[in-house]
Design a protein around this motif. Sequence first.
Motif, PDB file in Angstrom:
ATOM      1  N   LEU A 134       0.815  -1.224   0.000  1.00 11.26           N
ATOM      2  CA  LEU A 134       0.000   0.000   0.000  1.00 11.26           C
ATOM      3  C   LEU A 134       0.847   1.271   0.000  1.00 11.26           C
ATOM      4  N   GLU A 135       1.901   1.286   0.806  1.00 12.85           N
ATOM      5  CA  GLU A 135       2.759   2.486   0.858  1.00 12.85           C
ATOM      6  C   GLU A 135       3.382   2.761  -0.504  1.00 12.85           C
ATOM      7  N   ASP A 136       3.893   1.721  -1.160  1.00 13.72           N
ATOM      8  CA  ASP A 136       4.488   1.880  -2.500  1.00 13.72           C
ATOM      9  C   ASP A 136       3.451   2.415  -3.476  1.00 13.72           C
ATOM     10  N   ALA A 137       2.233   1.857  -3.404  1.00 13.52           N
ATOM     11  CA  ALA A 137       1.167   2.261  -4.330  1.00 13.52           C
ATOM     12  C   ALA A 137       0.820   3.738  -4.113  1.00 13.52           C
ATOM     13  N   ILE A 138       0.677   4.151  -2.856  1.00 12.72           N
ATOM     14  CA  ILE A 138       0.341   5.551  -2.552  1.00 12.72           C
ATOM     15  C   ILE A 138       1.434   6.468  -3.096  1.00 12.72           C
ATOM     16  N   ARG A 139       2.680   6.098  -2.863  1.00 13.77           N
ATOM     17  CA  ARG A 139       3.819   6.902  -3.325  1.00 13.77           C
ATOM     18  C   ARG A 139       3.773   7.050  -4.849  1.00 13.77           C
ATOM     19  N   GLU A 140       3.548   5.939  -5.535  1.00  9.99           N
ATOM     20  CA  GLU A 140       3.555   5.975  -7.001  1.00  9.99           C
ATOM     21  C   GLU A 140       2.372   6.779  -7.557  1.00  9.99           C
ATOM     22  N   LEU A 141       1.211   6.577  -6.969  1.00 10.44           N
ATOM     23  CA  LEU A 141       0.020   7.301  -7.441  1.00 10.44           C
ATOM     24  C   LEU A 141       0.226   8.804  -7.285  1.00 10.44           C
ATOM     25  N   LYS A 142       0.767   9.209  -6.125  1.00  8.01           N
ATOM     26  CA  LYS A 142       1.022  10.644  -5.887  1.00  8.01           C
ATOM     27  C   LYS A 142       2.000  11.191  -6.916  1.00  8.01           C
ATOM     28  N   ILE A 153      -2.125  11.500  -9.265  1.00  9.12           N
ATOM     29  CA  ILE A 153      -3.471  11.100  -8.828  1.00  9.12           C
ATOM     30  C   ILE A 153      -3.734  11.723  -7.450  1.00  9.12           C
ATOM     31  N   VAL A 154      -4.938  12.306  -7.304  1.00  8.66           N
ATOM     32  CA  VAL A 154      -5.286  12.922  -6.023  1.00  8.66           C
ATOM     33  C   VAL A 154      -5.800  11.842  -5.077  1.00  8.66           C
ATOM     34  N   LEU A 155      -5.173  11.772  -3.918  1.00  4.93           N
ATOM     35  CA  LEU A 155      -5.585  10.773  -2.926  1.00  4.93           C
ATOM     36  C   LEU A 155      -6.444  11.420  -1.849  1.00  4.93           C
ATOM     37  N   ILE A 156      -7.519  10.734  -1.470  1.00  6.53           N
ATOM     38  CA  ILE A 156      -8.319  11.192  -0.331  1.00  6.53           C
ATOM     39  C   ILE A 156      -7.545  10.861   0.942  1.00  6.53           C
ATOM     40  N   ASP A 157      -6.906   9.707   0.941  1.00  6.60           N
ATOM     41  CA  ASP A 157      -6.079   9.292   2.087  1.00  6.60           C
ATOM     42  C   ASP A 157      -4.627   9.216   1.635  1.00  6.60           C
ATOM     43  N   GLU A 158      -3.832  10.142   2.140  1.00  5.32           N
ATOM     44  CA  GLU A 158      -2.411  10.101   1.770  1.00  5.32           C
ATOM     45  C   GLU A 158      -1.632   9.147   2.665  1.00  5.32           C
ATOM     46  N   GLN A 159      -2.273   8.757   3.759  1.00  3.37           N
ATOM     47  CA  GLN A 159      -1.689   7.754   4.659  1.00  3.37           C
ATOM     48  C   GLN A 159      -2.654   6.571   4.720  1.00  3.37           C
ATOM     49  N   PRO A 160      -2.140   5.340   4.792  1.00  5.92           N
ATOM     50  CA  PRO A 160      -3.030   4.186   4.926  1.00  5.92           C
ATOM     51  C   PRO A 160      -3.890   4.325   6.177  1.00  5.92           C
ATOM     52  N   ARG A 161      -5.129   3.861   6.074  1.00  3.57           N
ATOM     53  CA  ARG A 161      -5.941   3.781   7.288  1.00  3.57           C
ATOM     54  C   ARG A 161      -6.643   2.432   7.345  1.00  3.57           C
ATOM     55  N   LYS A 162      -7.261   2.191   8.506  1.00  2.00           N
ATOM     56  CA  LYS A 162      -7.867   0.882   8.744  1.00  2.00           C
ATOM     57  C   LYS A 162      -9.241   0.800   8.103  1.00  2.00           C
ATOM     58  N   GLY A 163      -9.470  -0.253   7.304  1.00  2.82           N
ATOM     59  CA  GLY A 163     -10.788  -0.475   6.717  1.00  2.82           C
ATOM     60  C   GLY A 163     -11.451  -1.675   7.362  1.00  2.82           C
ATOM     61  N   ALA A 164     -12.588  -2.063   6.813  1.00  2.00           N
ATOM     62  CA  ALA A 164     -13.299  -3.230   7.347  1.00  2.00           C
ATOM     63  C   ALA A 164     -12.497  -4.502   7.081  1.00  2.00           C
ATOM     64  N   GLY A 165     -12.721  -5.510   7.873  1.00  2.00           N
ATOM     65  CA  GLY A 165     -12.104  -6.827   7.660  1.00  2.00           C
ATOM     66  C   GLY A 165     -10.599  -6.841   7.882  1.00  2.00           C
ATOM     67  N   GLY A 166     -10.097  -5.866   8.642  1.00  2.00           N
ATOM     68  CA  GLY A 166      -8.669  -5.840   8.974  1.00  2.00           C
ATOM     69  C   GLY A 166      -7.768  -5.364   7.843  1.00  2.00           C
ATOM     70  N   ALA A 167      -8.357  -4.849   6.763  1.00  2.00           N
ATOM     71  CA  ALA A 167      -7.524  -4.374   5.644  1.00  2.00           C
ATOM     72  C   ALA A 167      -6.936  -2.997   5.952  1.00  2.00           C
ATOM     73  N   ARG A 168      -5.846  -2.687   5.292  1.00  2.00           N
ATOM     74  CA  ARG A 168      -5.323  -1.316   5.313  1.00  2.00           C
ATOM     75  C   ARG A 168      -5.705  -0.714   3.961  1.00  2.00           C
ATOM     76  N   ILE A 169      -6.254   0.493   3.980  1.00  2.00           N
ATOM     77  CA  ILE A 169      -6.850   1.024   2.751  1.00  2.00           C
ATOM     78  C   ILE A 169      -6.500   2.485   2.502  1.00  2.00           C
ATOM     79  N   ALA A 170      -6.730   2.930   1.261  1.00  2.00           N
ATOM     80  CA  ALA A 170      -6.652   4.358   0.918  1.00  2.00           C
ATOM     81  C   ALA A 170      -7.594   4.577  -0.263  1.00  2.00           C
ATOM     82  N   PHE A 171      -8.296   5.716  -0.247  1.00  2.00           N
ATOM     83  CA  PHE A 171      -9.190   6.054  -1.361  1.00  2.00           C
ATOM     84  C   PHE A 171      -8.526   7.072  -2.281  1.00  2.00           C
ATOM     85  N   LEU A 172      -8.812   6.959  -3.581  1.00  2.00           N
ATOM     86  CA  LEU A 172      -8.367   7.924  -4.579  1.00  2.00           C
ATOM     87  C   LEU A 172      -9.568   8.798  -4.918  1.00  2.00           C
TER      88      LEU A 172
END
Length: 134
Positions: free
Chosen positions: A87-95, A99-118
């Motif tokens: 996820l960190e690599d993906a966020i870095r590359e998208l930025k 690409i505009v990220l809603i979450d520039e840092q990973p956050r906790k989603g449902a089911g124990g996933a770490r997530i970020a929205f674009l």
Amino acid sequence: MKTLKIDHIGIAVKSISDALKLYEDILGIKCEGVEEVLEQKVKTAFLPIGDTEIELLESTSPDGPVAKFIEKRGEGIHHIAFRVDNLEDAIRELKKRGIVLIDEQPRKGAGGARIAFLHPKSTGGVLIEICERG
Ligand code: CMX
């Protein structure tokens, strides 16, 4: 970035129990759990199907993102989530690629996933989530 699969498709519904009449009773896709994500003001129901999942999203508050979405657009497909290997690599590359990220840092989603929205403004009108599962 390495995108592995469609992790889930998020569908905004007014009522999970009403929606399950279609997804479980008619389509025969079993709900395997319901979880509340307080931070996002939603209750989520997971329905695994094949190699992916349907995620039903019911708002728990009138000012939550799912309630606002339904008010503006009605019930329907809310987001598509792609699983990535890092996820960190993906966020870095998208930025880096603008690409505009809603979450520039990973956050906790449902089911124990770490997530970020674009932001849908920079993804052709589709709300995309990227997620990593341990
Ligand atoms: N898909 C596509 N476009 C969307 C959208 C969606 N799900 N939600 C909003 N938009 C569009 C709106 O239509 C609007 O477009 P126009 O300006 O052309 O009308 C634009 O994005 C701005 O939307 P808005 O209604 O003014 O709403 P906000 O700016 O307050 O918020 C968004 C939009 C996407 C930034 C916000 O909903 C958000 O941060 N979402 C991420 C978190 C989230 O959705 N959580 C719920 C799920 C949680 C989970 O799965 O765990």
